[in-house]
Design a protein around this motif. Structure first.
Motif, PDB file in Angstrom:
ATOM      1  N   GLY A 101       0.801  -0.986  -0.083  1.00 52.15           N
ATOM      2  CA  GLY A 101       0.014  -0.050   0.242  1.00 52.15           C
ATOM      3  C   GLY A 101       0.828   1.384  -0.119  1.00 52.15           C
ATOM      4  N   TYR A 123       1.704  -7.412  -2.334  1.00 50.24           N
ATOM      5  CA  TYR A 123       0.965  -8.539  -2.885  1.00 50.24           C
ATOM      6  C   TYR A 123       1.369  -8.922  -4.276  1.00 50.24           C
ATOM      7  CZ  TYR A 123      -1.421  -8.181   1.761  1.00 50.24           C
ATOM      8  OH  TYR A 123      -1.866  -8.085   2.951  1.00 50.24           O
ATOM      9  N   PHE A 144      -5.139  -9.092  -6.014  1.00 48.48           N
ATOM     10  CA  PHE A 144      -5.067  -9.584  -4.876  1.00 48.48           C
ATOM     11  C   PHE A 144      -6.253  -9.494  -4.362  1.00 48.48           C
ATOM     12  CE2 PHE A 144      -4.052  -9.993  -0.117  1.00 48.48           C
ATOM     13  CZ  PHE A 144      -3.402 -11.211  -0.252  1.00 48.48           C
ATOM     14  N   ARG A 181      -5.536 -14.093  -4.592  1.00 50.10           N
ATOM     15  CA  ARG A 181      -4.996 -14.530  -3.130  1.00 50.10           C
ATOM     16  C   ARG A 181      -4.743 -16.002  -3.105  1.00 50.10           C
ATOM     17  NH1 ARG A 181      -9.324 -11.048  -1.823  1.00 50.10           N
ATOM     18  NH2 ARG A 181     -10.613 -12.453  -1.225  1.00 50.10           N
ATOM     19  N   GLY A 240      -1.158  -0.394   5.672  1.00 45.85           N
ATOM     20  CA  GLY A 240      -2.428   0.440   6.077  1.00 45.85           C
ATOM     21  C   GLY A 240      -3.472  -0.505   5.816  1.00 45.85           C
TER      22      GLY A 240
HETATM   23  P1  ADP Z   1      -2.965   0.790   2.495  1.00 42.13           P
HETATM   24  O1  ADP Z   1      -2.478  -0.677   2.755  1.00 42.13           O
HETATM   25  O2  ADP Z   1      -1.921   1.639   2.535  1.00 42.13           O
HETATM   26  O3  ADP Z   1      -4.478   1.181   2.955  1.00 42.13           O
HETATM   27  P2  ADP Z   1      -4.459   0.139  -0.261  1.00 42.13           P
HETATM   28  O4  ADP Z   1      -5.764   0.179   0.117  1.00 42.13           O
HETATM   29  O5  ADP Z   1      -4.061   0.667  -1.826  1.00 42.13           O
HETATM   30  O6  ADP Z   1      -3.161   0.694   0.690  1.00 42.13           O
HETATM   31  O7  ADP Z   1      -4.195  -1.429  -0.066  1.00 42.13           O
HETATM   32  C1  ADP Z   1      -2.939  -1.976  -0.338  1.00 42.13           C
HETATM   33  C2  ADP Z   1      -3.082  -3.364  -1.176  1.00 42.13           C
HETATM   34  O8  ADP Z   1      -3.639  -4.356  -0.311  1.00 42.13           O
HETATM   35  C3  ADP Z   1      -3.952  -3.226  -2.517  1.00 42.13           C
HETATM   36  O9  ADP Z   1      -3.471  -3.001  -3.545  1.00 42.13           O
HETATM   37  C4  ADP Z   1      -4.499  -4.646  -2.521  1.00 42.13           C
HETATM   38  O10 ADP Z   1      -3.524  -5.348  -3.176  1.00 42.13           O
HETATM   39  C5  ADP Z   1      -4.621  -4.995  -0.905  1.00 42.13           C
HETATM   40  N1  ADP Z   1      -6.163  -4.607  -0.746  1.00 42.13           N
HETATM   41  C6  ADP Z   1      -6.501  -3.748  -0.308  1.00 42.13           C
HETATM   42  N2  ADP Z   1      -7.929  -3.875  -0.237  1.00 42.13           N
HETATM   43  C7  ADP Z   1      -8.254  -5.283  -0.230  1.00 42.13           C
HETATM   44  C8  ADP Z   1      -9.404  -6.029   0.176  1.00 42.13           C
HETATM   45  N3  ADP Z   1     -10.524  -5.426   0.494  1.00 42.13           N
HETATM   46  N4  ADP Z   1      -9.363  -7.240  -0.084  1.00 42.13           N
HETATM   47  C9  ADP Z   1      -8.040  -7.945  -0.392  1.00 42.13           C
HETATM   48  N5  ADP Z   1      -6.921  -7.201  -0.426  1.00 42.13           N
HETATM   49  C10 ADP Z   1      -7.062  -5.846  -0.379  1.00 42.13           C
END
Ligand code: ADP
Length: 319
Positions: free
Chosen positions: A10, A41, A76, A82, A102
């Motif tokens: 993220g 991921y 992912f 996954r 995050g």
């Molecule tokens: P952060 O972790 O900083 O909040 P993101 O929201 O972009 O950043 O999430 C990072 C990554 O985590 C995404 O690109 C995705 O691969 C994974 N991710 C985010 N939300 C989900 C979800 N609802 N289910 C599965 N994987 C997720």
């Protein structure tokens, strides 16, 4: 347990490297083989793995960003994605995974456990400080110091030119950075998504302060509340003079982590490895009071974090 892996995912946050270093060194000290997963991921799905030895993480504590790189990985978010990731983990004999990131990253980590029983432990790292059940996330303090420094500099020029400056800060849906930055810099106004703003009242206040001889005004707005341009549009015709806009943007993400962030990161890294060694999984390491605790990831994610409204009032009273 013989082999664990660590990834950052993220939005990057200062202190991620310090956490990676702690996971690697503490893990190695406990006889574990530690694998670094590159590009979050995406790298997990592709099998972009590298064995990390003790010396490989030397000198990274002070570096911002993440040496493992990070990514946003749409694949992912799907069950198929996954499943591919879980297959890679099993194929490589990885028995535990530390996810540093995050809200989104931690959601993904939880799903890896729920769907494939991969033992995961999360470490909250985001400058937004929007994760529940933890007082602080890694990177928040460094970000705040960057914002404070920038606002202080803007104050110098705002005073010299007798102008109102509108400063837009990050935070996604959270007003935490705006509130804290406004508090520690004595900003005239703080606009956050959690509290509705009355522009007429705000304009009256700025004009009143002018009449009392105040020669500069700093208005800090959280990106989740409004854009600096919107605030300027609402204010200018009410106060009758031009404002100046500064959008701090991605400088807020970078920089060498503060002592606080380094300490938080390294102790969370150690605690994450300890949790895996204790067989405790699907948990996030959280700071509560001055102590690290382990909380279920889903409990943290489903707990809404709100800003301290009393602190908001105090910021106004003191400005
Ligand atoms: P952060 O972790 O900083 O909040 P993101 O929201 O972009 O950043 O999430 C990072 C990554 O985590 C995404 O690109 C995705 O691969 C994974 N991710 C985010 N939300 C989900 C979800 N609802 N289910 C599965 N994987 C997720």
């Amino acid at each position: 347990m013989k082999k664990i892996a660590v990834l950052t995912s993220g939005g990057d946050a200062p202190g991620m490297n310090a956490a990676v270093r702690a996971v690697v060194r503490y893990g190695v000290r406990h006889g574990l083989e530690v694998i670094g997963v590159r590009r979050g991921y995406s790298g997990l799905i592709d099998g972009d793995f590298v064995k990390l030895e003790y010396k490989d993480v030397a000198g990274i504590t002070e570096k911002g960003g993440t040496i493992l790189r990070t990514s946003r990985c749409e694949e992912f978010k799907t069950e198929e994605g996954r499943e591919l990731a879980a297959k890679q983990i099993k194929k490589h004999g990885i028995e535990g995974l530390v996810v540093i990131g995050g809200e989104g990253s931690l959601t993904g980590a939880h799903l890896l456990y729920e769907e494939h029983k991969i033992p995961v432990v999360g470490i909250p790292a985001t400058i937004d400080n929007d994760i529940g059940l933890t007082d602080m996330c890694i990177g928040v303090d460094t970000c705040l110091n960057t914002v404070m420094d920038a606002v202080q500099k803007l104050k110098d020029t705002a005073s010299s030119h007798e102008r109102a400056f509108i400063v837009e800060v990050m935070g996604r849906h959270s007003g935490y950075i705006a509130l804290m930055a406004g508090l520690v810099t004595g900003a005239e106004a703080i606009i956050v998504p959690e509290i509705p703003v009355d522009y007429s009242q705000l304009a009256d206040r700025i004009l009143e302060e002018r009449r009392r001889g105040k020669i500069n005004s700093i208005i800090i707005v959280a990106e989740g509340a409004a854009s600096a341009y919107t605030v300027a549009r609402h204010l200018e015709y009410r106060i009758g003079y031009e404002t100046r806009i500064t959008i701090l943007g991605h400088v807020q993400r970078g920089g060498s982590p503060t002592a606080f962030d380094r300490r938080l990161a390294l102790s969370m890294g150690v605690e994450a490895v300890d949790a895996l060694l204790d067989g405790e999984v699907d948990v996030m390491i959280a700071l509560q009071g001055n102590k690290l605790v382990r909380v279920p990831i889903m409990e943290a994610l489903s707990t809404k974090k709100t800003i301290d409204k009393k602190l908001y009032e105090i910021a106004y009273m003191l400005s």
